[in-house]
Design an enzyme around this catalytic site. Structure first.
Site, PDB file in Angstrom:
ATOM      1  N   THR A  72       0.833  -1.204   0.000  1.00  0.00           N
ATOM      2  CA  THR A  72       0.000   0.000   0.000  1.00  0.00           C
ATOM      3  C   THR A  72       0.869   1.255   0.000  1.00  0.00           C
ATOM      4  O   THR A  72       0.651   2.179  -0.792  1.00  0.00           O
ATOM      5  CB  THR A  72      -0.922   0.000   1.237  1.00  0.00           C
ATOM      6  OG1 THR A  72      -1.732  -1.176   1.182  1.00  0.00           O
ATOM      7  CG2 THR A  72      -1.809   1.221   1.282  1.00  0.00           C
ATOM      8  N   ASN A 151      -5.218  -9.505  -8.068  1.00  0.00           N
ATOM      9  CA  ASN A 151      -5.323 -10.288  -6.833  1.00  0.00           C
ATOM     10  C   ASN A 151      -6.581 -11.135  -6.755  1.00  0.00           C
ATOM     11  O   ASN A 151      -6.607 -12.152  -6.064  1.00  0.00           O
ATOM     12  CB  ASN A 151      -5.225  -9.361  -5.614  1.00  0.00           C
ATOM     13  CG  ASN A 151      -6.088  -8.133  -5.733  1.00  0.00           C
ATOM     14  OD1 ASN A 151      -5.955  -7.348  -6.675  1.00  0.00           O
ATOM     15  ND2 ASN A 151      -6.999  -7.971  -4.821  1.00  0.00           N
ATOM     16  N   HIS A 201       4.602  -9.864   2.659  1.00  0.00           N
ATOM     17  CA  HIS A 201       3.761 -10.943   3.216  1.00  0.00           C
ATOM     18  C   HIS A 201       3.062 -11.799   2.159  1.00  0.00           C
ATOM     19  O   HIS A 201       2.367 -12.756   2.497  1.00  0.00           O
ATOM     20  CB  HIS A 201       2.763 -10.402   4.256  1.00  0.00           C
ATOM     21  CG  HIS A 201       1.619  -9.600   3.713  1.00  0.00           C
ATOM     22  ND1 HIS A 201       0.363 -10.124   3.565  1.00  0.00           N
ATOM     23  CD2 HIS A 201       1.544  -8.315   3.320  1.00  0.00           C
ATOM     24  CE1 HIS A 201      -0.441  -9.170   3.106  1.00  0.00           C
ATOM     25  NE2 HIS A 201       0.247  -8.069   2.949  1.00  0.00           N
ATOM     26  N   THR A 237      13.256   5.144  11.082  1.00  0.00           N
ATOM     27  CA  THR A 237      14.189   4.044  11.333  1.00  0.00           C
ATOM     28  C   THR A 237      13.696   2.774  10.650  1.00  0.00           C
ATOM     29  O   THR A 237      12.518   2.429  10.742  1.00  0.00           O
ATOM     30  CB  THR A 237      14.346   3.821  12.850  1.00  0.00           C
ATOM     31  OG1 THR A 237      14.808   5.046  13.409  1.00  0.00           O
ATOM     32  CG2 THR A 237      15.333   2.708  13.161  1.00  0.00           C
ATOM     33  N   CYS A 325     -17.730  -7.090   1.723  1.00  0.00           N
ATOM     34  CA  CYS A 325     -18.896  -6.709   2.505  1.00  0.00           C
ATOM     35  C   CYS A 325     -18.622  -5.340   3.107  1.00  0.00           C
ATOM     36  O   CYS A 325     -17.773  -5.194   3.971  1.00  0.00           O
ATOM     37  CB  CYS A 325     -19.110  -7.739   3.602  1.00  0.00           C
ATOM     38  SG  CYS A 325     -20.808  -7.911   4.043  1.00  0.00           S
TER      39      CYS A 325
HETATM   40  N1  PLP Z   1      -1.733  -4.573  -4.171  1.00  0.00           N
HETATM   41  C1  PLP Z   1      -2.223  -5.795  -4.354  1.00  0.00           C
HETATM   42  C2  PLP Z   1      -2.446  -6.310  -5.741  1.00  0.00           C
HETATM   43  C3  PLP Z   1      -2.520  -6.606  -3.263  1.00  0.00           C
HETATM   44  O1  PLP Z   1      -3.027  -7.838  -3.468  1.00  0.00           O
HETATM   45  C4  PLP Z   1      -2.301  -6.099  -1.952  1.00  0.00           C
HETATM   46  C5  PLP Z   1      -2.656  -6.890  -0.768  1.00  0.00           C
HETATM   47  O2  PLP Z   1      -3.688  -7.486  -0.661  1.00  0.00           O
HETATM   48  C6  PLP Z   1      -1.770  -4.803  -1.818  1.00  0.00           C
HETATM   49  C7  PLP Z   1      -1.500  -4.067  -2.940  1.00  0.00           C
HETATM   50  C8  PLP Z   1      -1.505  -4.215  -0.477  1.00  0.00           C
HETATM   51  O3  PLP Z   1      -0.305  -4.699   0.067  1.00  0.00           O
HETATM   52  P1  PLP Z   1      -0.003  -4.565   1.623  1.00  0.00           P
HETATM   53  O4  PLP Z   1      -0.934  -5.484   2.324  1.00  0.00           O
HETATM   54  O5  PLP Z   1       1.440  -4.962   1.785  1.00  0.00           O
HETATM   55  O6  PLP Z   1      -0.195  -3.118   1.977  1.00  0.00           O
END
Ligand code: PLP
Length: 386
Positions: A72, A151, A201, A237, A325
């Site tokens: 993000t 995603n 992650h 940091t 939702c």
């Molecule tokens: N962009 C995509 C395509 C994602 O699938 C996600 C997470 O679900 C993100 C951005 C956001 O990443 P983060 O959870 O590291 O902020």
């Protein structure tokens, strides 16, 4: 009851080797990388080693990697930072209709602040037509942002073609590669991108850490102001254990990628084939060929995805829906809406995303239980035609 996790697109567990690499940096090697004493020097070295590993994975120079708090933040820096740096009062940007909210909402924020945008559509398979990107660009366009793989439906975009178009036009090209880095080969040169977002992650690293690749020479303004960490691109940091974890995860991905792609693709195709064989009125969402090796997304006519997910959950199977939702009201996913999935089908979308610990038994268990679940829900549906 055995739990079967099939939501690797949402997040992945930290790999034991990644955890082991991180552990010393919580306690013995706790130094601040900005300190000049030995503790600082060792922490700095660890951060730089991680930078090298991630750079190697995506084929860039270590100096082009900037660590952030996740996908993000990387998306925010890329979009806001590039638009602000362009120095145009009313700069324009182009995005695709199926971007993650981290890009969509940032785009809205920029629109509120005077920056215009054009949203290019996708076809029924979820693919952007590069020619649409060309047509959407204006003399004011500063940046084009198209995600690498979606995603929800796993469609992989023709980035190299779009990259050639933006390069010719002298426009910056950003991609949200959160779903691809570590899963499929990502090469910033091949894709011709100037900016690329990574999230730890999603590749068996810890949460709350990510990176932004910034091609050398790209003008970007930072969002955070303070210390001179990350060459002043990202003050604060460094999250040393997290960064070490991301580096370890990148190295692990590099080592195991080909094997995992082949293994997961076989399981994915078994699941797709099995669902088609056993459940009528099931439509695969997303492109069949240009698809992440771990993504299966089906719409089942006559059911609500929330009900399917609850029944799967009761059997220990963790999947996810195609709809979010929001405040109690079911809103259709913008991705499914954009590929022309009718609302009735979008409401019955279920996503299974596979990963390192998905086994053949897991897939067989889903195929054993899912047809009954769908049948039961359809039998109770007042609208489904049996
Ligand atoms: N962009 C995509 C395509 C994602 O699938 C996600 C997470 O679900 C993100 C951005 C956001 O990443 P983060 O959870 O590291 O902020």
């Amino acid at each position: 009851m055995r739990e079967i996790y099939l939501d690797y697109a949402a997040t992945t567990p930290v790999h034991p080797e990644v955890r082991d690499a991180m552990l010393p940096y919580f306690r013995e090697e706790f130094g601040n990388p900005s300190s000049s004493h030995v503790f600082g020097v060792r922490a700095r070295r660890a951060v730089d080693e991680a930078r090298g590993k991630l750079a190697f994975l995506i084929n860039c120079e270590p100096e082009e990697i900037f660590f952030t708090s996740g996908g993000t933040e990387s998306d925010n820096i890329a979009l806001i930072g590039a638009m602000r740096a362009a120095g145009k009062e009313n700069g324009h940007l182009v995005i695709s209709a199926i971007e993650h909210h981290a890009v969509l909402e940032t785009c809205e924020y920029l629109a509120d602040n005077g920056f215009d945008n054009t949203v290019v559509p996708v076809d029924r398979r979820g693919l952007v037509d590069p020619e649409d990107v060309r047509k959407a660009m204006t003399p004011e366009t500063v940046l084009v942002s198209v995600m690498h793989a979606n995603n929800e439906i796993g469609t992989i975009q023709p980035l190299a073609v779009i990259g050639r178009i933006t390069k010719e036009a002298g426009v910056l090209f950003h991609t949200d590669a959160v779903q691809t880095v570590g899963r499929v080969p990502v090469d910033v040169e091949e894709l011709s991108v100037d900016l690329l977002s990574v999230s730890s992650h999603k590749l068996y690293g810890p949460k709350g850490v990510g990176a932004l690749y910034i091609r050398r020479g790209t003008r970007i303004k930072p969002l955070l102001h303070g210390g001179s960490q990350e060459r002043k691109m990202r003050a604060g940091t460094e999250n040393v254990p997290g960064i070490v974890g991301l580096g370890a995860a990148a190295a692990l991905a590099q080592r195991d990628m080909n094997e995992e792609i082949a293994r997961q693709r076989t399981l994915r195709d078994r699941l797709i084939y099995g669902i088609r064989e056993s459940i009528p009125d099931a439509a695969l969402n997303g492109d069949e060929e240009r698809r992440l090796p771990n993504n299966v997304n089906f719409s089942f006519a006559g059911v609500e995805s929330e009900a399917v997910l609850a029944m799967l959950d009761a059997e220990g199977i963790c999947a996810s829906g195609g709809s979010a939702c929001t405040a109690g009201s079911l809103t259709i996913s913008h991705v499914l809406h954009s590929i022309g999935c009718p609302a009735e089908l979008a409401r019955g979308a279920v996503r299974f995303t596979l990963g390192r610990w998905t086994t053949e038994e897991d897939i067989e268990q889903v195929l054993k239980l899912l047809p009954d679940i769908i049948n039961k829900l359809r039998a109770a549906s007042p609208t489904y035609q049996h």
